[in-house]
Design an enzyme around this catalytic site. Structure first.
Site, short mmCIF file in Angstrom:
data_model
loop_
_atom_site.label_atom_id
_atom_site.label_comp_id
_atom_site.label_asym_id
_atom_site.label_seq_id
_atom_site.Cartn_x
_atom_site.Cartn_y
_atom_site.Cartn_z
N ARG A 69 -25.45 -8.66 -18.79
CA ARG A 69 -24.13 -9.32 -18.82
C ARG A 69 -24.26 -10.74 -19.35
NH1 ARG A 69 -21.11 -9.26 -13.51
NH2 ARG A 69 -19.71 -10.56 -14.73
N ASN A 101 -13.99 -16.35 -12.87
CA ASN A 101 -14.94 -15.86 -13.87
C ASN A 101 -16.26 -16.60 -13.78
OD1 ASN A 101 -12.80 -14.33 -14.61
ND2 ASN A 101 -12.30 -15.49 -16.46
N HIS A 118 -16.47 -18.12 -8.10
CA HIS A 118 -17.49 -17.08 -7.95
C HIS A 118 -18.82 -17.47 -8.60
CE1 HIS A 118 -14.16 -13.86 -7.14
NE2 HIS A 118 -14.41 -14.64 -6.10
N CYS A 129 -35.19 -21.23 -1.77
CA CYS A 129 -35.07 -22.70 -1.66
C CYS A 129 -33.87 -23.24 -2.43
CB CYS A 129 -36.35 -23.38 -2.15
SG CYS A 129 -36.52 -23.38 -3.96
N CYS A 149 -39.88 -18.19 -8.10
CA CYS A 149 -39.79 -19.65 -8.00
C CYS A 149 -41.14 -20.19 -7.57
CB CYS A 149 -38.72 -19.98 -6.97
SG CYS A 149 -38.47 -21.71 -6.65
N CYS A 151 -41.66 -21.81 -5.05
CA CYS A 151 -41.75 -21.65 -3.59
C CYS A 151 -42.08 -20.20 -3.20
CB CYS A 151 -40.44 -22.07 -2.93
SG CYS A 151 -39.15 -20.82 -3.02
N GLY A 188 -4.48 -13.13 -15.87
CA GLY A 188 -5.55 -12.16 -16.11
C GLY A 188 -6.37 -11.82 -14.89
N THR A 189 -5.73 -11.79 -13.73
CA THR A 189 -6.45 -11.33 -12.54
C THR A 189 -5.67 -10.20 -11.88
OG1 THR A 189 -7.30 -11.91 -10.35
CG2 THR A 189 -5.41 -13.19 -11.13
N ALA A 232 -3.17 -12.72 -22.51
CA ALA A 232 -3.26 -14.17 -22.34
C ALA A 232 -3.47 -14.89 -23.67
CB ALA A 232 -4.39 -14.50 -21.38
P1 OAD Z 1 -10.08 -7.48 -12.70
O1 OAD Z 1 -10.92 -6.69 -13.65
O2 OAD Z 1 -9.92 -6.97 -11.33
O3 OAD Z 1 -8.62 -7.66 -13.31
C1 OAD Z 1 -8.43 -8.05 -14.64
C2 OAD Z 1 -6.94 -8.22 -14.89
O4 OAD Z 1 -6.76 -8.71 -16.19
C3 OAD Z 1 -6.13 -6.90 -14.78
O5 OAD Z 1 -5.02 -7.13 -13.92
C4 OAD Z 1 -5.67 -6.66 -16.22
O6 OAD Z 1 -4.35 -6.09 -16.29
C5 OAD Z 1 -5.66 -8.06 -16.79
N1 OAD Z 1 -5.86 -8.15 -18.24
C6 OAD Z 1 -6.57 -7.32 -19.05
N2 OAD Z 1 -6.54 -7.78 -20.32
C7 OAD Z 1 -5.82 -8.92 -20.29
C8 OAD Z 1 -5.44 -9.89 -21.29
N3 OAD Z 1 -5.81 -9.75 -22.58
N4 OAD Z 1 -4.70 -10.95 -20.90
C9 OAD Z 1 -4.31 -11.10 -19.60
N5 OAD Z 1 -4.64 -10.22 -18.64
C10 OAD Z 1 -5.39 -9.17 -18.97
O7 OAD Z 1 -10.67 -8.98 -12.73
P2 OAD Z 1 -10.50 -10.11 -11.64
O8 OAD Z 1 -9.15 -10.14 -11.06
O9 OAD Z 1 -11.02 -11.36 -12.27
O10 OAD Z 1 -15.91 -10.71 -8.39
O11 OAD Z 1 -11.54 -9.65 -10.55
C11 OAD Z 1 -11.75 -10.46 -9.44
C12 OAD Z 1 -13.19 -10.38 -9.01
O12 OAD Z 1 -13.58 -9.00 -8.83
C13 OAD Z 1 -14.19 -10.88 -10.03
O13 OAD Z 1 -14.37 -12.28 -10.00
C14 OAD Z 1 -15.44 -10.16 -9.63
C15 OAD Z 1 -14.86 -8.77 -9.47
O14 OAD Z 1 -15.56 -7.88 -8.75
C16 OAD Z 1 -17.19 -10.61 -8.01
O15 OAD Z 1 -18.05 -10.12 -8.71
C17 OAD Z 1 -17.44 -11.14 -6.63
#
Ligand code: OAD
Length: 251
Positions: A69, A101, A118, A129, A149, A151, A188-189, A232
């Site tokens: 990644r 992100n 995150h 450490c 590391c 340590c 975008g979440t 977005a």
């Molecule tokens: P998700 O993958 O859960 O959600 C992504 C969102 O982006 C969805 O609602 C899509 O509809 C939207 N989307 C897709 N393409 C887009 C675009 N071009 N413009 C705008 N929106 C778009 O991602 P997160 O909500 O970031 O955590 O996920 C939250 C957390 O879950 C992450 O930080 C990660 C993951 O597991 C950890 O790893 C702890």
């Protein structure tokens, strides 16, 4: 893009603004989201890759997945959505960018001091450490298993895994800003992962006007006064331009 005049009036007059981003903001940079079509969690199991237990059980697999990644992130570039958000620093008297992100693309676009709730995939951290080093260096030294590391501990990516606490200072800054903003823009979440998603609820409860930018609705869409159902990379440049045009007359 159809931007409601009432939204523009409110946004242009807002003094305290929070932008809250998720994986969707980097989708147009070619990075996979987690959920939805083509999402990482459709192809991989989070409990095997993104938990402290997974790292304890199989450090090499977890390390290789994050190295993969990290390589994708390193090859990606910020897109017009990241770039538009850098302009918000000059548009609003008080502005905080909070991201879930780990890709660092907001910083690479030029955003100053975003809150990375995150953590970041740019860095590796010793699990024992807490010494840190650039992920680039750690992956180059040891692509197939976590390097050690000095340590004796193992390096891991400096990200927050499921079941881990968010960095305290980051969460405190984000919480304070969400509780005190006039405009909260969720971009975008999927608004499903807590405590991060709770910032949307907090801002709404505290009286902020919530705008959601996402092609798909989310469980927290009902809290949004406005939704821009568009990518977005198209919505944010259009919104930013329109706010900049509205501001001189509204201030
Ligand atoms: P998700 O993958 O859960 O959600 C992504 C969102 O982006 C969805 O609602 C899509 O509809 C939207 N989307 C897709 N393409 C887009 C675009 N071009 N413009 C705008 N929106 C778009 O991602 P997160 O909500 O970031 O955590 O996920 C939250 C957390 O879950 C992450 O930080 C990660 C993951 O597991 C950890 O790893 C702890």
């Amino acid at each position: 893009m159809d931007l409601p005049p009432e939204l523009l009036r409110r946004a242009a007059a807002a003094r305290r603004v929070v932008a809250f981003t998720g994986a969707g903001v980097s989708a147009e940079s070619g990075l996979s989201t987690f959920r939805g079509a083509g999402g990482l969690w459709g192809r991989y199991r989070p409990e095997e890759l993104a938990t402290p237990e997974a790292f304890a059980r199989d450090p090499a697999t977890v390390w290789r997945w994050y190295a993969w990644r990290w390589e994708q992130v390193a090859a990606a570039s910020p897109n017009p959505a990241h770039q538009a958000l850098t302009r918000w620093e000059a548009l609003f008297p008080s502005y905080l960018l909070v991201t879930q992100n780990v890709d660092g693309l907001h910083r690479r676009a030029g955003s100053r001091d975003p809150v990375e709730l995150h953590g970041t995939i740019d860095r590796a951290r010793c699990e024992r450490c807490a010494a840190e080093r650039p992920m680039a260096e750690a992956v180059a030294e040891s692509p197939d298993a976590p390097p050690r590391c000095r340590c004796g501990g193992r390096f891991r990516p400096a990200v927050v895994w499921f079941g881990e606490a968010l960095p305290r200072a980051a969460l405190a800054r984000a919480t304070a800003a969400a509780a005190d903003c006039e405009l909260f823009v969720s971009i975008g979440t999927s608004a499903q992962v807590y405590p991060a998603a709770g910032l949307i609820e907090l801002a709404h409860r505290a009286g902020a006007c919530v705008l959601e930018v996402n092609p798909e609705p989310t469980p927290l869409s009902p809290l949004a006064a406005w939704r821009l159902a568009a990518p977005a990379g198209a919505a944010l440049p259009a919104l930013t331009e329109a706010i900049a045009r509205w501001q001189p007359s509204s201030r």
